[in-house]
Design a protein around this motif. Structure first.
Motif, PDB file in Angstrom:
ATOM      1  N   LEU A   1       0.834  -1.201   0.000  1.00 48.73           N
ATOM      2  CA  LEU A   1       0.000   0.000   0.000  1.00 48.73           C
ATOM      3  C   LEU A   1       0.871   1.254   0.000  1.00 48.73           C
ATOM      4  N   ALA A   2       2.041   1.188   0.653  1.00 48.62           N
ATOM      5  CA  ALA A   2       2.964   2.332   0.617  1.00 48.62           C
ATOM      6  C   ALA A   2       3.437   2.572  -0.812  1.00 48.62           C
ATOM      7  N   PHE A   3       3.742   1.491  -1.526  1.00 48.04           N
ATOM      8  CA  PHE A   3       4.122   1.605  -2.943  1.00 48.04           C
ATOM      9  C   PHE A   3       2.972   2.220  -3.745  1.00 48.04           C
ATOM     10  N   CYS A   4       1.761   1.731  -3.523  1.00 48.34           N
ATOM     11  CA  CYS A   4       0.600   2.258  -4.251  1.00 48.34           C
ATOM     12  C   CYS A   4       0.383   3.733  -3.923  1.00 48.34           C
TER      13      CYS A   4
ATOM     14  N   THR B   1      -7.455   1.518  -4.170  1.00 44.15           N
ATOM     15  CA  THR B   1      -8.018   1.240  -5.496  1.00 44.15           C
ATOM     16  C   THR B   1      -7.003   0.515  -6.364  1.00 44.15           C
ATOM     17  N   VAL B   2      -5.748   0.993  -6.320  1.00 47.80           N
ATOM     18  CA  VAL B   2      -4.686   0.375  -7.120  1.00 47.80           C
ATOM     19  C   VAL B   2      -4.477  -1.075  -6.703  1.00 47.80           C
TER      20      VAL B   2
ATOM     21  N   ASN C   1      -7.140   1.869 -14.193  1.00 45.57           N
ATOM     22  CA  ASN C   1      -8.281   2.600 -14.756  1.00 45.57           C
ATOM     23  C   ASN C   1      -8.673   2.146 -16.159  1.00 45.57           C
ATOM     24  N   GLY C   2      -7.795   1.397 -16.825  1.00 45.21           N
ATOM     25  CA  GLY C   2      -8.089   0.972 -18.189  1.00 45.21           C
ATOM     26  C   GLY C   2      -8.085   2.119 -19.180  1.00 45.21           C
ATOM     27  N   GLY C   3      -7.470   3.237 -18.821  1.00 48.44           N
ATOM     28  CA  GLY C   3      -7.407   4.398 -19.719  1.00 48.44           C
ATOM     29  C   GLY C   3      -6.142   5.197 -19.463  1.00 48.44           C
TER      30      GLY C   3
END
Ligand code: SF4
Ligand code: F3S
Length: 332
Positions: free
Chosen positions: A23-26, A43-44, A218-220
């Motif tokens: 989570l720290a990386f995210c 979310t990531v 996000n796919g975008g």
């Protein structure tokens, strides 16, 4: 979930990482893209755990052409190696000449199979310039020109990231007099779908990872500027945020002001005309950055910087290339 794809928690445990580490990386990825850290980190993590293509991990092909492998090196050293390993567990790195085990015809087959099986779904990362002179004969891989490989692979990718100055606009191979006719992806493959340009020599690996993770999440594409660069990464002028600003002008390397954090503009620093987040995104696992290490900025994220930013040393940072359309310019 595909039976061969272990859950993220298992992958982390196998690498000696906790979910808190991840989570720290995210969170760091979220900060890079100027997204709300706490909310986006979760979310990531969820997206990376669940994102599959046809029940498989998202396929990635990494093409290398006229390059020095600096962008690969930058990527591999951008974070805790265990985190990089986890990311490589999340995606399927189907082709990377430097990192993959197969060689020769087996390597080429892996690329061809990925393109055929996952057309329109795979992620393509390009490192290095593409020579166009002499029919592309200056860079051949498996008997095919870099130009023809790029046109085949990139035109069928879901996303292409031009990583580093050479892939963006030809970089060093494309510097005058450019004997091989080297160009970047946008010129070599004008119809490249969903192209993201990430200049730098090399690109900062954390930035590259952040954009990759953003897409997986996000796919975008993240918001881009007029040069198709991620705004959050290339929207700020280095000089405006530089910790050496306002600490007196350095006269020569090693003088008292240099040692005490003085400004390098008189030595030729291009920070005043360069837009990038280098001042906050250190390199080599967060160790330092050019100006932090006492070297000046040579403006490596600027268009055609080998031609437009030279001479690198001397002459101050008042070149006529304004580095793009960053949004926080000021007068000095
Ligand atoms: Fe920093 Fe360079 Fe600007 Fe001086 S000229 S404040 S060293 S970016
Ligand atoms: Fe390049 Fe200047 Fe950053 S040389 S790495 S844009 S400090």
């Amino acid at each position: 979930m595909h039976p061969e794809t272990p859950r993220l928690a298992e992958q982390l445990a196998q690498r000696g990482l906790t979910r808190r580490d991840f989570l720290a990386f995210c969170g760091a990825i979220a900060s890079t893209l100027a997204l709300p850290r706490a909310a986006y980190a979760a979310t990531v993590a969820t997206a990376l755990e669940n994102r599959l293509v046809n029940g498989q991990r998202p396929p990635v092909v990494w093409l290398e052409f006229q390059d020095c492998t600096g962008d690969t090196e930058s990527f591999l050293r951008c974070n805790d190696p265990a985190v990089i390993d986890v990311l490589f567990d999340v995606v399927a790195l189907n082709y990377h000449e430097t990192l993959m085990v197969p060689a020769g015809a087996a390597a080429t087959r892996s690329l061809e199979e990925t393109v055929a099986r996952y057309a329109g779904q795979y992620i393509c990362i390009v490192e290095g310039a593409l020579p166009t002179a002499a029919g592309g004969a200056f860079c051949l891989i498996g008997g095919q020109s870099a130009l023809s490989i790029a046109q085949t692979v990139i035109s069928q990718a879901a996303l292409t990231i031009a990583a580093g100055a050479c892939a963006v606009d030809g970089g060093l191979p494309g510097a005058l007099p450019n004997p091989t006719g080297a160009v970047g992806v946008a010129s070599a493959v004008p119809n490249a779908p969903n192209l993201i340009n990430m200049p730098g020599c090399p690109v900062n690996g954390v930035n590259l990872m952040a954009v990759l993770v953003y897409y997986l999440t996000n796919g975008g594409l993240p918001p881009l500027d007029s040069q198709r660069r991620p705004q959050a990464i290339y929207g700020s002028r280095i000089h405006q945020h530089c910790p050496r600003r306002g600490h007196g002008e350095v006269g020569f390397y090693g003088d008292a002001r240099h040692r005490n954090g003085g400004c390098l503009e008189e030595l030729g620093c291009k920070g005043p005309v360069t837009y990038s987040n280098c001042y906050q995104q250190n390199w080599n696992g967060g160790t330092s950055w050019p100006i932090g290490a006492g070297a000046l900025c040579i403006g490596c994220t600027n268009a055609k910087f080998w031609d437009t930013m030279t001479p690198f040393f001397g002459g101050g940072g008042d070149g006529d290339n304004d580095g793009g359309d960053g949004g926080d310019d000021d007068d000095d």
